[in-house]
Design a protein around this motif. Sequence first.
Motif, mmCIF file in Angstrom:
data_model
loop_
_atom_site.group_PDB
_atom_site.id
_atom_site.type_symbol
_atom_site.label_atom_id
_atom_site.label_comp_id
_atom_site.label_asym_id
_atom_site.label_seq_id
_atom_site.Cartn_x
_atom_site.Cartn_y
_atom_site.Cartn_z
ATOM 1 N N LYS A 286 27.027 73.778 63.083
ATOM 2 C CA LYS A 286 27.406 72.786 62.247
ATOM 3 C C LYS A 286 28.938 72.760 62.265
ATOM 4 N N VAL B 188 26.406 70.596 51.729
ATOM 5 C CA VAL B 188 25.105 70.600 51.135
ATOM 6 C C VAL B 188 23.968 70.369 51.929
ATOM 7 N N GLU C 26 27.513 61.121 55.282
ATOM 8 C CA GLU C 26 27.475 61.545 53.784
ATOM 9 C C GLU C 26 28.671 61.114 52.796
HETATM 10 MG MG MG Z 1 24.281 67.205 56.292
#
Ligand code: MG
Length: 223
Positions: A121, A21, A71
Amino acid sequence: MYTVNLRDSNEPFVVGKILCVGRNYAEHAKEMKADLPDFPVIFLKPPTAILPDGGSVVMPAISKDVHHEVELTVLIGQGGKNIPRETAYAHVAGYGVGLDMTLRDIQTDAKKKGLPWTLAKGFDTSAPVSEFIPATAVADPHALDIRLTVNGSLRQNSNTRHFIFRIDELISFISRTISLERGDVLFTGTPEGVAQVLSGDKLVGQLLAPDGALLTSLKVSVL
Ligand code: MG
């Protein structure tokens, strides 16, 4: 094969998709000078991004600005499609703490050009994850302290009650479009405090219960 472990389970989970997310804490959206999202921003990392507890993050040569993002992670135990919010938690095997390591310079450039974030990422070792704790051991996944220290100093410190989109909503939202499978891992977004890491840094992520008990932790170093 890339696997993750669920505490008290002798069978490792083979990681399928890693769904992330983009913005799920208002304070982090603010520090990124981004608007609050109307719906979850979702991106993927490949399973080859997984790094187990105790491993080393390898910074790719294409970047000069690698950031940490601590996270809450969610391990999917039972797959599904079009999962209603009401039954979403039946699909969760466990919770953990992870790092969404990000090539911020590459991501910023991609954002400007309207290009995908895949390299920024999804590079190898961009998804360090702790051991997962069984969902049954977590009374409320939206009441957990989440912390990151770098070389012993506190860099990120928040609580999952600040989520913009809750876990049941994320599972329902994603599964309307992408089927979930056993072994998928969901990264739920980072709180404020993201910053650059340097070679030699030691990162420790922690997930704590409301009574302060340590649920699980993650230690990685940066090569
Ligand atoms: Mg992140």
